[in-house]
Design a protein around this motif. Sequence first.
Motif, PDB file in Angstrom:
ATOM      1  N   GLY A 233       0.744  -1.174  -0.191  1.00 23.82           N
ATOM      2  CA  GLY A 233       0.049  -0.056  -0.055  1.00 23.82           C
ATOM      3  C   GLY A 233       0.957   1.161   0.048  1.00 23.82           C
ATOM      4  O   GLY A 233       1.995   1.517   0.783  1.00 23.82           O
ATOM      5  N   GLY A 234       0.584   1.965  -0.724  1.00 20.84           N
ATOM      6  CA  GLY A 234       1.248   3.365  -0.918  1.00 20.84           C
ATOM      7  C   GLY A 234       0.873   4.730  -1.467  1.00 20.84           C
ATOM      8  O   GLY A 234      -0.292   4.634  -2.254  1.00 20.84           O
ATOM      9  N   GLN A 235       1.240   5.757  -1.046  1.00 14.22           N
ATOM     10  CA  GLN A 235       1.022   7.169  -1.550  1.00 14.22           C
ATOM     11  C   GLN A 235       1.944   7.676  -2.505  1.00 14.22           C
ATOM     12  O   GLN A 235       3.259   7.983  -1.760  1.00 14.22           O
ATOM     13  CB  GLN A 235       0.552   7.981  -0.471  1.00 14.22           C
ATOM     14  CG  GLN A 235       0.020   9.451  -0.728  1.00 14.22           C
ATOM     15  CD  GLN A 235      -0.453  10.154   0.159  1.00 14.22           C
ATOM     16  OE1 GLN A 235      -1.582   9.618   1.133  1.00 14.22           O
ATOM     17  NE2 GLN A 235      -0.232  11.383   0.475  1.00 14.22           N
ATOM     18  N   TYR A 236       1.724   8.226  -3.636  1.00 17.58           N
ATOM     19  CA  TYR A 236       2.966   9.022  -4.274  1.00 17.58           C
ATOM     20  C   TYR A 236       2.337  10.320  -4.600  1.00 17.58           C
ATOM     21  O   TYR A 236       1.089  10.514  -4.818  1.00 17.58           O
ATOM     22  CB  TYR A 236       2.867   8.305  -5.785  1.00 17.58           C
ATOM     23  CG  TYR A 236       3.758   7.102  -5.935  1.00 17.58           C
ATOM     24  CD1 TYR A 236       4.731   6.696  -6.553  1.00 17.58           C
ATOM     25  CD2 TYR A 236       3.313   5.953  -4.990  1.00 17.58           C
ATOM     26  CE1 TYR A 236       5.582   5.678  -6.591  1.00 17.58           C
ATOM     27  CE2 TYR A 236       4.030   4.773  -5.198  1.00 17.58           C
ATOM     28  CZ  TYR A 236       4.865   4.413  -5.875  1.00 17.58           C
ATOM     29  OH  TYR A 236       5.614   3.315  -5.814  1.00 17.58           O
ATOM     30  N   ASP A 237       3.141  11.426  -4.233  1.00 14.54           N
ATOM     31  CA  ASP A 237       2.714  12.819  -4.274  1.00 14.54           C
ATOM     32  C   ASP A 237       3.889  13.285  -5.248  1.00 14.54           C
ATOM     33  O   ASP A 237       5.050  13.019  -5.021  1.00 14.54           O
ATOM     34  CB  ASP A 237       2.898  13.375  -2.837  1.00 14.54           C
ATOM     35  CG  ASP A 237       1.689  12.888  -1.919  1.00 14.54           C
ATOM     36  OD1 ASP A 237       0.773  13.123  -2.374  1.00 14.54           O
ATOM     37  OD2 ASP A 237       2.030  12.216  -1.119  1.00 14.54           O
ATOM     38  N   ALA A 238       3.298  14.164  -6.011  1.00 11.22           N
ATOM     39  CA  ALA A 238       4.136  15.106  -6.595  1.00 11.22           C
ATOM     40  C   ALA A 238       3.955  16.474  -6.801  1.00 11.22           C
ATOM     41  O   ALA A 238       2.652  16.793  -6.986  1.00 11.22           O
ATOM     42  CB  ALA A 238       4.325  14.583  -8.179  1.00 11.22           C
ATOM     43  N   VAL A 239       4.784  17.517  -6.473  1.00 10.75           N
ATOM     44  CA  VAL A 239       4.619  18.716  -6.406  1.00 10.75           C
ATOM     45  C   VAL A 239       5.456  19.348  -7.638  1.00 10.75           C
ATOM     46  O   VAL A 239       6.755  19.221  -7.583  1.00 10.75           O
ATOM     47  CB  VAL A 239       5.147  19.353  -5.126  1.00 10.75           C
ATOM     48  CG1 VAL A 239       4.978  20.810  -5.071  1.00 10.75           C
ATOM     49  CG2 VAL A 239       4.362  18.883  -3.954  1.00 10.75           C
ATOM     50  N   VAL A 240       4.813  19.826  -8.640  1.00  8.16           N
ATOM     51  CA  VAL A 240       5.433  20.188  -9.940  1.00  8.16           C
ATOM     52  C   VAL A 240       5.846  21.709  -9.965  1.00  8.16           C
ATOM     53  O   VAL A 240       4.654  22.727  -9.675  1.00  8.16           O
ATOM     54  CB  VAL A 240       4.333  19.781 -11.172  1.00  8.16           C
ATOM     55  CG1 VAL A 240       5.239  20.233 -12.277  1.00  8.16           C
ATOM     56  CG2 VAL A 240       4.084  18.449 -11.131  1.00  8.16           C
TER      57      VAL A 240
END
Length: 439
Positions: A233-240
């Motif tokens: 189980g995972g959460q991927y976050d991207a701040v562009v």
Amino acid sequence: MPDQNAPTTTGLTTESATLAGELFGDGVGTQAGPPAVPAAGTGTAGQAAPGAHSHGGSTPTGSPAERFTSIDPDAFGVPTGREETWRFTPMKRLRPLLDGAPSDAHLTWTTDLPEGVELTSVEAGDPLLKGLPEPVDRLAALARQRSGGAAVVRVAKEAQLDRPVTLGLAGSGSEDVVWGHLVIEVGAFAKATIVLDHSGLARYAGGVSVLVGDSAQVKLVSVQDWAPGAVHGGQYDAVVGRDATFTQVVVTLGGDLVRLVSNVQYAGPGGSAELFGVYFSDETQHQEHRLWVDHAVPNCSSDVLYKGALQGEGARTVWIGDVRIRPAATGTETYELNRNLVLTDGARADSVPNLEIETGEIVGAGHASATGRFDDEQLFYLCSRGIDAETARRLVVRGFFADVVQRIGLDALQDRLMAAIDERLGALPALDEQPVEVA
């Protein structure tokens, strides 16, 4: 440089490759691009703000315009499976992770770091961690809390890497839950590809936070090639950043249960995000992908394309795609598309695209979803040209996946993944027994 729009034909004869190219050319069959007029929503939409335009209906999906976030796991409570955000997930299989027991278990890391890349770590409470996007559910909050810090990959500003950053994360079969957090910082004007390759047997809950500097170009490839029985189980976050480009390619093949939540937000105008995914669920496997793209600044774009195949009794996939265009996000251009190919009876795919539009001053926005079986016309086309039924079906599946897999841009990895898909197709006799009429 190879044509980025051409389908992969690795391992095919020249004649078969030519036919595959014809079959999956632009606008043909299931490979056709977005329609000229966005399709009507097939799912339900979250609660829209007053005056907002929403696609999909009036019943909330658990992905409302404003999502609750917190670094405190207790703020979310313990999910029962009746909540909208968890109702598709087999809670019994995920329970060991949601229980949140502390653990010192770790994955085994192998690394390949080009010049200009630093791998280090920070402790819990470091200022870097305080500025990251917060968890969106209990599992992600537990991973943030229990990991006790984070591994950090730093790519220097203006760096032009000569090869990808490769991180191999392998499970050892321990019954203890592995908690992890990875932060990827890419400096302004840098260009980098990062590959996360998950394998082995593990119970793993991990977060990945990607900070894309202004005008940087970042590609993140995440491969879930776990052994049977693994839970992830995972959460991927991207701040562009401003005028930056972020591409994420998610490939999910292995494991017993994989549930990944991918989120994108923009730190300045001109940002671009592309989210691509491939998943192949076999007997009893559950693969769940949830996406959230938050357009809150002007002149940004996003493109989402996920494709999945299912075969065998109890194979299950879930795809939830949410895009929000806030009032300030003028000039936004966005499209999301999910397609699923059901190969046998006993498999089930759930697909829910959602779109919230709160300003009329946009370039364009749309979404579409489709789930179906083999296209008889495609099989007829190939079989009528002398290709046997088994090879024809393999060509159809290869063509279905090819336009996503080739976006990885790494030949060796692409060949490996297509070989894994071929192996799965060959392991199911029932697929070859389905008749094809060529009269």
